[in-house]
Every structure is written in C-alpha cells, then in structure tokens.
Design a protein around this motif. Structure first.
Motif, PDB file in Angstrom:
ATOM      1  N   LYS A 130     -45.783  18.858 -97.986  1.00  0.00           N
ATOM      2  CA  LYS A 130     -44.830  17.713 -98.068  1.00  0.00           C
ATOM      3  C   LYS A 130     -45.091  17.114 -96.633  1.00  0.00           C
ATOM      4  O   LYS A 130     -45.337  15.681 -96.601  1.00  0.00           O
ATOM      5  CB  LYS A 130     -43.522  17.916 -98.186  1.00  0.00           C
ATOM      6  N   GLU A 131     -45.116  17.374 -95.437  1.00  0.00           N
ATOM      7  CA  GLU A 131     -45.265  17.028 -94.071  1.00  0.00           C
ATOM      8  C   GLU A 131     -46.668  16.282 -94.267  1.00  0.00           C
ATOM      9  O   GLU A 131     -46.910  15.203 -93.438  1.00  0.00           O
ATOM     10  CB  GLU A 131     -45.333  18.050 -92.989  1.00  0.00           C
ATOM     11  N   HIS A 132     -47.736  17.047 -94.759  1.00  0.00           N
ATOM     12  CA  HIS A 132     -49.264  16.378 -94.809  1.00  0.00           C
ATOM     13  C   HIS A 132     -49.483  15.356 -95.883  1.00  0.00           C
ATOM     14  O   HIS A 132     -50.571  15.028 -96.062  1.00  0.00           O
ATOM     15  CB  HIS A 132     -49.922  17.454 -94.337  1.00  0.00           C
ATOM     16  N   ASP A 133     -48.398  14.971 -96.639  1.00  0.00           N
ATOM     17  CA  ASP A 133     -48.788  14.221 -97.816  1.00  0.00           C
ATOM     18  C   ASP A 133     -49.771  14.737 -98.713  1.00  0.00           C
ATOM     19  O   ASP A 133     -50.620  14.094 -99.194  1.00  0.00           O
ATOM     20  CB  ASP A 133     -49.078  12.931 -97.365  1.00  0.00           C
ATOM     21  N   ASP A 134     -49.804  16.240 -98.852  1.00  0.00           N
ATOM     22  CA  ASP A 134     -50.472  16.748 -99.723  1.00  0.00           C
ATOM     23  C   ASP A 134     -50.223  17.070-101.085  1.00  0.00           C
ATOM     24  O   ASP A 134     -48.742  17.672-101.134  1.00  0.00           O
ATOM     25  CB  ASP A 134     -51.166  18.355 -99.175  1.00  0.00           C
ATOM     26  N   HIS A 135     -50.377  16.553-102.374  1.00  0.00           N
ATOM     27  CA  HIS A 135     -49.929  16.437-103.338  1.00  0.00           C
ATOM     28  C   HIS A 135     -50.141  17.779-104.397  1.00  0.00           C
ATOM     29  O   HIS A 135     -50.027  18.047-105.360  1.00  0.00           O
ATOM     30  CB  HIS A 135     -50.201  15.314-104.369  1.00  0.00           C
ATOM     31  N   PHE A 151     -56.073  15.542 -94.471  1.00  0.00           N
ATOM     32  CA  PHE A 151     -55.430  14.522 -94.884  1.00  0.00           C
ATOM     33  C   PHE A 151     -55.503  13.262 -94.057  1.00  0.00           C
ATOM     34  O   PHE A 151     -55.229  12.173 -94.284  1.00  0.00           O
ATOM     35  CB  PHE A 151     -54.038  15.092 -94.977  1.00  0.00           C
ATOM     36  N   LYS A 152     -55.638  13.681 -92.437  1.00  0.00           N
ATOM     37  CA  LYS A 152     -56.110  12.529 -91.720  1.00  0.00           C
ATOM     38  C   LYS A 152     -57.416  11.895 -91.214  1.00  0.00           C
ATOM     39  O   LYS A 152     -57.568  10.973 -91.172  1.00  0.00           O
ATOM     40  CB  LYS A 152     -55.065  12.861 -90.501  1.00  0.00           C
TER      41      LYS A 152
END
Length: 492
Positions: free
Chosen positions: A483-488, A98-99
């Motif tokens: 949620k922490e890694h903005d994974d939907h 995600f990064k």
C-alpha cells in the motif's frame, strides 16, 4: 593492508584452499578534511553463497575473501528485484521500481512501456557530481531502452533488441564513460567511449573483465586526463561475468576446478536430479560458473592492489556488490528473477580503512535502495540525500558496528512489461533472517510460500498456511508495504 599474495591466483594451492556519518571524513596530511573517493565493483549474476569466505560452495575467491576481512561483509544482503535492470535502477536511484519506472529488463519488448531509468531521476552519482566529484563508469549499464534503427550488434535483432548507446544527458553524473548497455559476448565485448556518438562503438578482443580492469587502472592513473586530479572521484566498474555464457573465462581461471570431482559440487538438496533439463544444466555449467567467478575475483584483486600501490586505499570507500544471484538450474530455475535464495542473495562488502570496522555480519538485512543514502552519508553528504527516495542510510551502523538495523527485506520480480498488468503479475514477498513469505501469480491464481530459511536453507519444505503464526505476523507487514508503494498486487 591487504596481502598482495592473497590476490594472486595460486593454482598449486587452489586444490587445498578451494573445498550517519557526516563527521567521519578522512583527513589529509595537512589537516584539512577531504571527501573520500568511492569505488563500486558491480558484478552480474554472482550469487551470494558463491564466495569462499561464506564456506558454502567450493569456489575460489581469495581476493573477495581478503576484502571481506577489511570491511563489513553482509551475509544476508538481497537483490530486492533479482534481475539486471530493476536491480541496477534501485542501486543507483535509491528507489523501488514503482518510482524509478524500471520494472523489467530494458529491451525492445519493454521499451514501449517506458522501461528505462528516467533522465530526471536523481542518482547518487548525480549528487556526487553536483558536489564536485569526478565520476567514471566502466562496463555494463543496462538502464537504457533500445530504439530503431537498432545498433547493429549480435544481440540486437528485429525480434528482440537489448543493446543501446547511452546519450550524454542520460549518464547521471558520470563524466568518463567507457560502457555499453548489455552485451553478453564476454570474449569480444564492445564499448562506447565518452565522446563517441551512437554509431561509433568498438570491439575488443579480450575477456571483458580483464580489459575493463585495465581501463579502471587507467582511470586511477588519470591516463588521458579523464578526471579532475584535484577532485575526489567515484568510479563504477561493472563486470558482466559471471553472467552467462559461463564458459568464456580464460583457461587459467578454470584450472583450480579441473581436478575437483563433479559429484563433490552436487551435494545441495535443491539441485534437480541427473537427466532432468535443469539438473543437466547445473552439472554442465557449475565449474564454468565458478571459473568465471574466480576470473572476476582476480580482477577485483588488481583494482584493490592498484588503489594500495597509488596510496589511495586508505581514503577510498570500496563497495563490492552484485545485481542479483543465479540458480543455475537449482529449483528448476534457469537463473534469476524468482523467489529462491540463490536468486535473491548477493555479495555485499563495504570497506573504508580505519573508518568502517571489519565484520562478518550475519544479521543485517541489506537492501539495494539503502546503498544510495548510506554512500552519501559516509561521504559527508547527508544533507544532500533526497527526501523522496525509498532507501535509508545505515552509515552509523557500518561506522560503529551497532545501531538501527532493518527489520525485514521486501522482494518482488517477474512483473509484466505492461504497466497496467504489473500490479497483478510476478511475485512479492517479505524476508527476515529466518523466514521468507512470498506470493506468486501464475495463470491468474496466487501461490503462497513460507520457508524457514535457517532450518531449511535449500527451501524444500513449504510451510505456508493461513493459520501459520509467521504468516499472521508477516503478511500484514507485506500488505502495508504494498500500500505504501502504491503496488496493486493482491495477496489472495
């Protein structure tokens, strides 16, 4: 000192054998501190169970076994995204996809979605370069996207291209470069030299791991003045085998398996029955796969021998790791990029004589992003670790044999190329030393799995139910991580 005899393939014996740390710098003889050298041996598609010292499979790996006795061998290490490019991006950048933007294999189909390691991301090799290290990379890279006109090699077609030159500004601190992105013709590999432009690659008529080990030893000897002899060095040797095709290893590495009955290699419960496509693949390839492993093991022995002979071993941190594992047909899975242990579990050994206390560690839950900060911390560069990475340093644990350990590992894979769809594709999961909870998107529905990997190591019994105590304990942790890694990715 590792016994050199342990690194010589003795085929007459094979049949009986084969059934943080900022204050921890090494000292020069003049009393001044010296940064340690770093040697990373990165292999492709070598599952963690297929190591002799694990005593799970009848595979002959005397050199890896000897190295494991000299360092910490993590028996619970996983590839958090078990496919080539994402795993390598995590390893070098200390970040999850995600990064680092590498959420799939780098090829021409994923290229339109920007799937390649960004130029501006800081890898541990970049930090070492900034701190005066002389860095070398040998072998498979697989972090650059192909672009037209495609390099005219066998695995690049208009329909699907894999291989690409790595521009000088995308080598992340590696001064010496003898590499390619991905090319699976192991008996006639191809490479770009450090100064070679895009159209000036060359082929070598030799099994890739043998040739790459020759180049690694040349790097240690500084043949051609390829590194600063007065600086510490970091060298990555990235072998493609035992990645498919599996039958390319020289004949001498097949010999230990010639007289082993095939049936004795087919006792695991997750091997599909004879007559099924994946069952037949496993039966056809298992000895070839082991032969490739044994051949790579021999080259690992050559590298460690070379370090010892040049009196570099004592002040060198050695890391042996794979990018992912290989089902080889188990669970009806052709290779990797799935939720099963053979895909996820990978070898990991870290050795630094006199500093890291040897241990066969069956509790530490290792993850690829943690290697970045741990390496820099061990090298005395804790203050240089970026605060934006996802990994955490466990240098103190490796140096002292106790201390903080990860509570779990997070896994993912099989994401869509399209970044708009990746959040609702593939699988996500959480793993502990005993349980693995995973959710997988298939045909717009979500399947859930819970395995007790201690009681059921071949993952034959799915224990999942929403009321299961382990599900109630593990699911909120996985949801919080997403949620922490903005994974939907959704778990329903």
């Amino acid at each position: 000192m590792l016994a050199k005899l342990a690194r010589i393939i003795n085929f007459s014996l094979a049949m009986t054998c084969c059934i943080g740390g900022t204050s921890s710098l090494a000292q020069n003889t003049n009393g001044k501190t010296a940064k340690p050298n770093i040697v990373v041996i990165l292999v492709d598609q070598w599952r963690g169970q297929a190591q002799g010292y694990m005593q799970k499979e009848k595979v002959f790996t005397p050199n890896v076994d000897a190295l494991a006795k000299e360092g910490v061998a993590l028996k619970q290490m996983v590839s958090n995204y078990p496919v080539c490019s994402p795993a390598r991006a995590m390893f070098f950048s200390g970040t999850y996809p995600f990064k680092n933007k590498v959420h799939a294999n780098a090829n021409s189909k994923s290229a339109p979605y920007g799937v390649e390691l960004p130029t501006n991301i800081v890898c541990w090799s970049d930090v070492l370069k900034q701190q005066g290290y002389s860095n070398g990379y040998i072998g498979k890279w697989h972090l650059d996207a192909p672009h037209k006109p495609y390099i005219p090699v066998a695995n690049n077609t208009e329909e699907l291209a894999w291989n690409e030159w790595t521009p000088f500004d995308r080598r992340h601190g590696f001064d010496y470069w003898y590499a390619y992105n991905t090319y699976d013709y192991h008996s006639r590999p191809m490479y770009w030299d450090t100064k070679a432009p895009r159209d000036s690659f060359h082929f070598v008529d030799e099994w890739g791991p043998i040739h790459e080990t020759d180049k690694a030893i040349d790097f240690l000897d500084n043949k051609g003045n390829v590194r600063n002899p007065d600086a510490p060095f970091a060298m990555v040797v990235s072998f493609n085998p035992p990645h498919s095709p599996y039958n390319t290893a020289p004949a001498k590495y097949h010999e230990p398996y010639n007289n082993i009955p095939l049936d004795s290699l087919l006792t695991d419960a997750d091997i599909p029955p004879v007559g099924t496509p994946m069952g037949e693949q496993y039966r056809k390839e298992v000895k070839n796969y082991y032969s490739s492993i044994t051949g790579v093991d021999a080259q690992i022995g050559r590298i460690v021998n070379a370090l010892e002979e040049r009196k570099m071993f004592d002040n060198t941190i050695i890391v042996f790791v794979a990018d992912h594992g290989n089902c080889l047909g188990k669970h009806d899975e052709e290779s990797k990029n799935n939720i099963y242990e053979e895909s996820l579990r990978i070898p990991f050994i870290i050795c630094w004589k006199g500093k890291i206390k040897p241990s066969m560690d069956n509790t530490f839950l290792g993850s690829l992003p943690d290697v970045y900060p741990t390496l820099l911390d061990l090298a005395g560069l804790k203050s240089k670790i970026s605060q934006t990475i996802d990994g955490k340093s466990y240098a103190n644990y490796f140096l002292k044999g106790n201390g903080d350990q990860p509570a779990e590992q997070f896994i993912m894979g099989a994401m869509a190329y399209d970044t708009l769809q990746m959040g609702q594709s593939g699988f996500r999961g959480i793993r502990t030393a005993q349980y693995k909870l995973a959710y997988q998107k298939t045909k717009k529905k979500t399947e859930a799995f819970l395995f007790d990997i201690q009681a059921d190591p071949f993952e034959q019994h799915n224990l999942y139910s929403k009321d299961n105590l382990q599900v109630k304990l593990m699911r909120p942790k996985l949801a919080a991580w997403l949620k922490e890694h903005d994974d939907h990715f959704t778990l329903d």
